[in-house]
Design a protein around this motif. Structure first.
Motif, PDB file in Angstrom:
ATOM      1  N   ILE A   1       0.846  -0.670   0.137  1.00  0.00           N
ATOM      2  CA  ILE A   1       0.200  -0.127  -0.185  1.00  0.00           C
ATOM      3  C   ILE A   1       1.001   1.037  -0.268  1.00  0.00           C
ATOM      4  CG2 ILE A   1      -1.823   1.444   0.867  1.00  0.00           C
ATOM      5  CD1 ILE A   1      -2.450  -1.455   0.160  1.00  0.00           C
ATOM      6  N   LYS A   2       2.118   1.062   0.728  1.00  0.00           N
ATOM      7  CA  LYS A   2       2.927   3.039   0.758  1.00  0.00           C
ATOM      8  C   LYS A   2       3.807   2.851  -0.614  1.00  0.00           C
ATOM      9  CE  LYS A   2       5.140   0.662   4.676  1.00  0.00           C
ATOM     10  NZ  LYS A   2       4.465   1.452   6.483  1.00  0.00           N
ATOM     11  N   GLU A   3       3.607   1.454  -0.858  1.00  0.00           N
ATOM     12  CA  GLU A   3       3.874   1.506  -2.839  1.00  0.00           C
ATOM     13  C   GLU A   3       3.515   1.489  -3.698  1.00  0.00           C
ATOM     14  OE1 GLU A   3       6.689   2.188  -3.045  1.00  0.00           O
ATOM     15  OE2 GLU A   3       8.402   0.936  -1.573  1.00  0.00           O
ATOM     16  N   LEU A   4       2.201   1.574  -3.267  1.00  0.00           N
ATOM     17  CA  LEU A   4       0.443   2.321  -4.348  1.00  0.00           C
ATOM     18  C   LEU A   4       0.369   3.864  -4.284  1.00  0.00           C
ATOM     19  CD1 LEU A   4      -1.499  -0.691  -4.257  1.00  0.00           C
ATOM     20  CD2 LEU A   4      -0.687  -0.323  -5.826  1.00  0.00           C
ATOM     21  N   ILE A   5       0.515   4.331  -2.816  1.00  0.00           N
ATOM     22  CA  ILE A   5       0.459   5.445  -2.697  1.00  0.00           C
ATOM     23  C   ILE A   5       1.515   6.160  -3.943  1.00  0.00           C
ATOM     24  CG2 ILE A   5       1.305   7.555  -0.625  1.00  0.00           C
ATOM     25  CD1 ILE A   5      -0.294   5.031   0.931  1.00  0.00           C
TER      26      ILE A   5
ATOM     27  N   LYS B   1       6.513  -6.447  -6.605  1.00  0.00           N
ATOM     28  CA  LYS B   1       7.994  -7.028  -5.501  1.00  0.00           C
ATOM     29  C   LYS B   1       7.481  -7.848  -4.220  1.00  0.00           C
ATOM     30  CE  LYS B   1      10.965  -5.515  -3.150  1.00  0.00           C
ATOM     31  NZ  LYS B   1      12.541  -4.069  -3.119  1.00  0.00           N
ATOM     32  N   HIS B   2       6.385  -6.047  -3.587  1.00  0.00           N
ATOM     33  CA  HIS B   2       5.310  -6.918  -2.351  1.00  0.00           C
ATOM     34  C   HIS B   2       3.775  -7.417  -3.123  1.00  0.00           C
ATOM     35  CE1 HIS B   2       8.194  -4.614   0.637  1.00  0.00           C
ATOM     36  NE2 HIS B   2       8.465  -3.445  -0.075  1.00  0.00           N
ATOM     37  N   GLY B   3       3.930  -7.863  -4.190  1.00  0.00           N
ATOM     38  CA  GLY B   3       2.505  -8.435  -3.822  1.00  0.00           C
ATOM     39  C   GLY B   3       1.718  -7.574  -4.680  1.00  0.00           C
ATOM     40  N   ALA B   4       1.261  -6.584  -5.373  1.00  0.00           N
ATOM     41  CA  ALA B   4       1.014  -5.979  -5.849  1.00  0.00           C
ATOM     42  C   ALA B   4       0.338  -6.341  -7.379  1.00  0.00           C
ATOM     43  CB  ALA B   4       0.724  -4.083  -6.111  1.00  0.00           C
TER      44      ALA B   4
ATOM     45  N   GLN C   1      -1.136  -6.641 -11.298  1.00  0.00           N
ATOM     46  CA  GLN C   1      -1.187  -5.828 -12.054  1.00  0.00           C
ATOM     47  C   GLN C   1      -3.243  -4.911 -12.583  1.00  0.00           C
ATOM     48  OE1 GLN C   1      -0.974  -7.939 -15.968  1.00  0.00           O
ATOM     49  NE2 GLN C   1      -3.553  -8.646 -16.132  1.00  0.00           N
ATOM     50  N   GLU C   2      -3.771  -4.981 -11.693  1.00  0.00           N
ATOM     51  CA  GLU C   2      -5.194  -4.126 -11.069  1.00  0.00           C
ATOM     52  C   GLU C   2      -4.974  -4.069 -10.756  1.00  0.00           C
ATOM     53  OE1 GLU C   2      -5.546  -9.015 -12.928  1.00  0.00           O
ATOM     54  OE2 GLU C   2      -4.591  -7.842 -11.401  1.00  0.00           O
ATOM     55  N   GLU C   3      -4.723  -4.124  -9.377  1.00  0.00           N
ATOM     56  CA  GLU C   3      -4.309  -2.989  -8.509  1.00  0.00           C
ATOM     57  C   GLU C   3      -3.448  -1.644  -9.091  1.00  0.00           C
ATOM     58  OE1 GLU C   3      -4.332  -5.924  -4.189  1.00  0.00           O
ATOM     59  OE2 GLU C   3      -2.403  -5.674  -5.321  1.00  0.00           O
ATOM     60  N   ILE C   4      -2.535  -1.963  -9.702  1.00  0.00           N
ATOM     61  CA  ILE C   4      -2.206  -0.871  -9.895  1.00  0.00           C
ATOM     62  C   ILE C   4      -2.520  -0.408 -10.951  1.00  0.00           C
ATOM     63  CG2 ILE C   4       0.030   0.002 -11.227  1.00  0.00           C
ATOM     64  CD1 ILE C   4       2.181  -2.535 -10.338  1.00  0.00           C
ATOM     65  N   MET C   5      -3.211  -1.264 -11.530  1.00  0.00           N
ATOM     66  CA  MET C   5      -4.293  -0.376 -12.820  1.00  0.00           C
ATOM     67  C   MET C   5      -5.082   0.589 -11.795  1.00  0.00           C
ATOM     68  SD  MET C   5      -4.466  -0.443 -16.232  1.00  0.00           S
ATOM     69  CE  MET C   5      -6.083   0.862 -16.753  1.00  0.00           C
TER      70      MET C   5
ATOM     71  N   HIS D   1       8.356   3.207  -7.991  1.00  0.00           N
ATOM     72  CA  HIS D   1       7.307   2.153  -7.090  1.00  0.00           C
ATOM     73  C   HIS D   1       6.176   1.608  -7.609  1.00  0.00           C
ATOM     74  CE1 HIS D   1       8.840   4.588  -4.423  1.00  0.00           C
ATOM     75  NE2 HIS D   1       9.169   6.054  -5.363  1.00  0.00           N
ATOM     76  N   MET D   2       6.279   1.343  -8.933  1.00  0.00           N
ATOM     77  CA  MET D   2       5.689   0.306  -9.754  1.00  0.00           C
ATOM     78  C   MET D   2       6.200  -1.034  -9.599  1.00  0.00           C
ATOM     79  SD  MET D   2       3.534   1.305 -12.871  1.00  0.00           S
ATOM     80  CE  MET D   2       2.397   2.435 -12.920  1.00  0.00           C
TER      81      MET D   2
END
Length: 237
Positions: A187-191, A216-219, A221-225, A210-211
Motif C-alpha cells: 500500500i505504501k508503494e501504491l501511494i 515485489k511486495h505482492g501488488a 496488475q489490477e491493483e496498479i491499474m 515504485h510500480m
C-alpha cells in the motif's frame, strides 16, 4: 438549489450508490450539465465497480493525490479523509499517508542533481565527483537506506557523495513510515505510484521504481491499474 428532474435524481442516486458520498459541488454540475455529470459519474465509478482495492485504500489514493504538494486540493482532501474514516481507516493510517506524500519535494533533487553532474562534466569539473570514494559511514548509510526502503538507484550514490548530510537527513525523514508505519509495504508503494503518476506531477522514473517495488511486495496488475484509474479523475478539479 433548483428542482431536479427525474433524470437528474436518477443520476444523483447512481453517483451516491457508486461513490458512497455526495457534495454540493456535484449538485451544481448536475443542475447545469446533467449529460456531463453522467459521463463523469460513469468514468469515476469504474474503479469502484470493478477495482480490487478495498474502499479505504481507494480513498487513501485520492487523499495522496489531493494533498500532494503538486496539487493541494483541500476540499477533496477533506472529503476523502472523511470517507476513508467512514470506511474504517485509522488516524495512524491517514497520518502515514501524509508522511509518505510529504517527501515529494525530493524530486527537485533527483531531477536537478543529474543536470548538475552533467554541467560539472561540461565544465571539466566532473573528475572530483568521480574520484570520491564512499567511506565506511557513507556505505553504512547506503545499506541503511536499502534496509529501510527496500531499493537503491544510482542518483542516491551521487547524492551520498556530494552531500552525505543531506542524504542522511532525507533517509531518516522518508524512512519513518517504513519503520513505524502501520500500512503494509504494498500500500505504501501504491501511494508513491499515485503521487508520481498524478497528472500534476507525471514523474515517470519514480513511477517505474515504485510500480516495480509494489509488484515485489505482492501488488497485482489490477491493483496498479486501479491506482492509475483513480488518479485519472484529477482533471475534474
Amino acid at each position: 438549489m433548483a428542482e431536479l428532474s427525474e433524470y437528474q435524481k436518477k443520476l444523483k442516486a447512481e453517483f451516491i450508490e457508486n461513490r458512497g458520498y455526495w457534495f454540493p459541488f456535484w449538485q451544481q454540475v448536475l443542475e447545469m450539465s446533467p449529460e456531463f455529470f453522467e459521463t463523469y459519474c460513469n468514468f469515476s465509478s469504474v474503479p469502484w465497480k470493478t477495482g480490487p482495492l478495498e474502499p479505504k485504500v481507494k480513498e487513501m489514493i485520492y487523499i495522496a493525490m489531493d494533498i500532494a504538494t503538486t496539487h493541494l486540493y483541500l476540499p477533496g482532501t477533506r472529503i476523502h479523509m472523511a470517507n476513508a474514516l467512514k470506511h474504517g481507516a485509522t488516524k495512524e493510517e491517514l497520518m502515514e499517508v501524509l508522511q509518505i506524500v510529504s517527501v515529494l519535494g525530493i524530486h527537485s533533487m533527483t531531477e536537478g542533481l543529474p543536470i548538475l553532474i552533467d554541467e560539472l562534466k561540461n565544465a571539466d569539473m566532473g573528475g572530483e565527483l568521480e574520484a570520491i570514494e564512499l567511506d565506511e559511514t557513507a556505505l553504512a548509510h547506503k545499506q541503511e537506506f536499502i534496509d529501510n526502503r527496500g531499493y537503491w538507484m544510482p542518483i542516491w550514490e551521487s547524492l551520498l557523495k556530494l552531500s552525505p548530510d543531506f542524504f542522511k537527513a532525507y533517509m531518516d525523514l522518508s524512512s519513518v513510515p517504513w519503520k513505524t508505519g502501520v500500512l503494509e509495504p504494498k500500500i505504501k508503494e501504491l501511494i508513491y505510484v499515485a503521487i508520481d503518476i498524478a497528472t500534476t506531477h507525471l514523474f515517470l522514473s519514480g513511477t517505474r521504481i515504485h510500480m516495480r517495488n509494489a509488484l515485489k511486495h505482492g501488488a497485482t496488475q489490477e491493483e496498479i491499474m486501479e491506482v492509475i484509474a483513480l488518479v485519472s479523475i484529477c482533471g475534474m478539479h
